[in-house]
Design an enzyme around this catalytic site. Structure first.
Site, PDB file in Angstrom:
ATOM      1  N   GLU A  46      -1.352   7.040   0.893  1.00  0.00           N
ATOM      2  CA  GLU A  46      -1.582   7.078  -0.554  1.00  0.00           C
ATOM      3  C   GLU A  46      -3.089   7.000  -0.816  1.00  0.00           C
ATOM      4  OE1 GLU A  46       2.538   4.751  -1.922  1.00  0.00           O
ATOM      5  OE2 GLU A  46       0.590   3.931  -2.491  1.00  0.00           O
ATOM      6  N   GLU A  57      -3.783  -2.435 -11.675  1.00  0.00           N
ATOM      7  CA  GLU A  57      -4.450  -2.888 -10.449  1.00  0.00           C
ATOM      8  C   GLU A  57      -5.009  -4.294 -10.581  1.00  0.00           C
ATOM      9  OE1 GLU A  57      -3.841  -0.800  -8.273  1.00  0.00           O
ATOM     10  OE2 GLU A  57      -3.755   1.121  -9.307  1.00  0.00           O
TER      11      GLU A  57
END
Lengths: 277, 418
Positions: A46, A57
């Site tokens: 990824e 995040e």
């Protein structure tokens, strides 16, 4: 329908799926780091395409995004990055919807998906795009043979699972615990519950959020996961190399060693998916 | 219930938050729209006894004379806490209580929404944590103290430029791991559905009162209604009950900052004029108009007013602008500062810098735009902005500004005032 390269990567046993932010801390060093992950046993990789407002995040990947953007990473450069990489495993681009939506002259997500497919991206994960808003991107991905991977969260209700799995292809990303990305020492018992709920579906289930050691990875695979996603623990190594002025080679070696540890943890516990179904 | 306003709105959030948005949508329909368990009755009663509503609609005598029209001021600066923000904060904290949530989080830019949420949380006995960009904690220190005095935790956000945009992102991150017990009190008509409708429902009291008060006073509707717009909660609250009254012109005044030109290379927009100069994009859970570069990265915005300093705007306001119902315009830092001083001197009201943009716009508007009856919402009072105003005024040549150097404070003794 032919199986995608991503789905095939889960066939010979549980897959190791590492994440790095592309271009962190520079374009050139990041190429070395991604290639080190493949040497360390990655089955799928990824790659984060940095967005200025990464609401899903935690601090570790936020800082990676800041470093990559400061070095000049853009969607255009990201596709050059993918084309520069010398790796044979399937690649998944993880980014936020605004970058996909704004790409190219034509309105809608298709120009981005076209360019991604041409560059060699096999799948997309878009953390701020729930299935409710995903139809235009799903249509573009279907037309161009790109997988679109959705996230199943601990809070995902049972009545959301069917539409979510129906829209997902390649694999489904099982969020191991609530919160944002980031390495943790404990992995929540939400995980086994989530994996139980996914047993009736065909898609491989890869577990992420908080995994940092080979031992943890092994435990989760033993609990029935088809794959392990590790991001922040690897980004931490990149950050440490950057902050302590380590050479690119040394950081790449450390990434490869960490990838090896995780791969070993997975393979010691795991059986091929075909034998477990 | 529609989740979009034309092409704007929607729910662009992580999957982990989707069930919470479904739960909130359900609560919005039951408690807010259908007054289940008497929720709206309790909300209105608390707005009156705790919040100080209704607020007056005041005829501004000097401004009326200056512009040759009837100028009315809706005095939201007189709401408890000194800004319209309490209307929404009280509504959402009360709603969280009805929903059985145990904890409140909020973001804040200027600190007005943070202080309003801290007050409401203390009033309703709920633990509260406020995310505030580091830059904003430094430029709005009195509001940090007020939040702390109301026993709220204030968590500075260091990432990025440390303003409202980063504070919203951080609050969303908190919510992503506390969603089962926590309600996120978003401060404006922004974010994913149902927040824009929910916040609008709580702020609509402003226009409901304006309509009734003006009708009682003059028997007529206003010709024009003016409100400053950052995220747009003051504007939507002020416009809400006039949107269907076609003869009433609606003006949303944004922060023009130092310039409407954008520095693409540095990713900086020296303004916060997303309605006037922004383009369609997805930010903080909604499709709306945003300040972004050619790649879709969100720009750093600027305004002398921290409360307008935001790169996005509420999706419904974006839609009303697109359909032509609301006319957007922008006013730069200098004109806003002049507006600040003019209202302070001519009407005895020290307005917030946000409001000062709407006041400044009156000076630039044509008689046709203003019509015979203008209503302008004074969204908040300016006490929080005094230091900024003195510093910024000293750096400029603001015609109406008073001499402040008599106090021999180095920060106020700029050359312009010598």
């Amino acid at each position: 329908m032919s199986e995608s390269d991503i789905a095939a990567a889960f066939e010979d046993g549980p897959a190791f799926v590492p994440y790095l932010t592309a271009g962190d801390p520079t374009f050139e060093s990041s190429i070395e780091y991604v290639e080190a992950l493949e040497r360390g046993g990655a089955d799928v990789i990824e790659l984060g395409l940095p967005f200025s407002e990464p609401i899903a995040e935690g601090p570790t990947i936020q800082q990676a995004i800041v470093r990559s953007l400061a070095d000049g990473m853009t969607p255009v450069r990201f596709f050059e990055f993918v084309e520069t990489l010398a790796v044979d495993v399937p690649l998944v681009c993880m980014t936020y919807y605004n970058l996909i939506y704004q790409y190219g002259e034509e309105e809608g997500p298709r120009p981005f998906v076209e360019r991604a497919a041409a560059a060699g991206v096999d799948g997309l994960i878009v953390p701020d795009l729930p299935v409710e808003e995903a139809q235009p991107l799903r249509t573009a991905c279907d037309a161009l043979g790109v997988d679109l991977i959705f996230i199943v969260a601990p809070t995902t209700t049972d009545d959301r699972l069917d539409p979510l799995l129906e829209h997902s292809s390649g694999y489904v990303y099982v969020q191991a615990r609530l919160g944002v990305t980031g390495a943790r020492s404990d992995v929540s018992d939400h995980t086994s519950h989530s994996l139980d709920r996914l047993k009736g579906y065909d898609l491989p289930a890869a577990v992420g959020f908080g995994i940092s050691t080979g031992e943890q990875a092994g435990e989760i695979v033993a609990g029935g996961a088809d794959g392990i996603i590790v991001g922040s623990a690897l980004v931490d190594i990149v950050a440490d190399g950057y902050e302590n002025d380590l050479s690119v080679e040394e950081t790449a070696d450390r990434l490869e060693a960490k990838a090896n540890e995780l791969t070993t943890g997975i393979t010691e516990q795991g059986q091929p998916r075909s034998e477990r179904l | 219930m529609s989740e979009t306003f034309g092409r704007y709105g929607g729910q662009y959030v992580p999957e982990a938050l989707m069930p919470a948005l479904e739960e909130l949508t359900d609560a919005y329909q039951r408690y807010v729209l259908n007054n289940e368990d008497g929720f709206m009755d309790e909300f209105r009663q608390r707005l009156e006894t705790f919040g100080g509503r209704p607020t007056p609609l005041q005829r501004a005598e000097q401004l009326s004379e200056r512009y040759g029209t009837e100028v009315y001021l809706k005095r939201e600066d007189l709401v408890h806490g000194g800004a319209h923000k309490l209307n929404n904060a009280l509504g959402q904290v009360l709603l969280a209580k009805y929903m059985g949530k145990e904890r409140i989080i909020a973001e804040t830019g200027a600190g007005q929404h943070g202080t309003a949420t801290a007050m409401a949380a203390a009033h309703l006995d709920m633990p509260c944590e406020i995310y505030m960009g580091r830059t904003d904690t430094n430029r709005q220190r009195p509001n940090v103290f007020r939040m702390r005095l109301n026993n709220a935790e204030v968590t500075p956000v260091d990432i990025g430029r440390g303003t409202l945009k980063e504070a919203i992102s951080e609050a969303l991150r908190d919510w992503a791991h506390t969603v089962e017990t926590t309600h996120y009190v978003i401060g404006s008509v922004v974010g994913p559905h149902p927040f824009p409708q929910l916040v609008d429902a709580f702020q609509a009291v402003i226009s409901a009162e304006i309509r009734d008060q003006l009708r009682e006073r003059t028997g007529a509707l206003p010709d024009s209604v003016v409100a400053c717009a950052g995220g747009g909660s003051n504007a939507m609250g002020t416009f809400h009950h006039f949107v269907d009254e076609e003869p009433v012109d609606l003006y949303a005044i944004e922060a023009g900052g130092s310039s409407l030109e954008v520095d693409q290379a540095r990713g900086v927009a020296p303004n916060s004029a997303s309605l006037t100069t922004g383009t369609e994009g997805v930010l903080h859970g909604a499709r709306t108009r945003v300040l972004q570069d050619g790649h879709g990265q969100i720009m750093e915005s600027h305004s002398v007013s921290a409360g307008l300093d935001y790169a996005g705007v509420g999706p419904e306001l974006a839609h009303l602008v697109e359909t032509g119902r609301v006319t957007p315009d922008s006013v730069g830092d200098d004109t806003a500062l002049a507006g600040f001083h003019r209202l302070s001197q001519t009407e005895g009201i020290i307005p917030a810098l946000e409001t000062s943009h709407a006041i400044g716009w009156l000076e630039e508007a044509t008689p046709e735009q203003l019509g015979e009856r203008v209503v302008l919402t004074v969204s908040g009072r300016g006490d929080k902005d005094l230091e900024t105003v003195l510093e910024e005024t000293a750096e400029r040549d603001i015609p109406a500004a008073p001499q402040m150097n008599v106090f021999s404070n180095p920060t106020t003794g700029g050359d312009g005032n010598e």
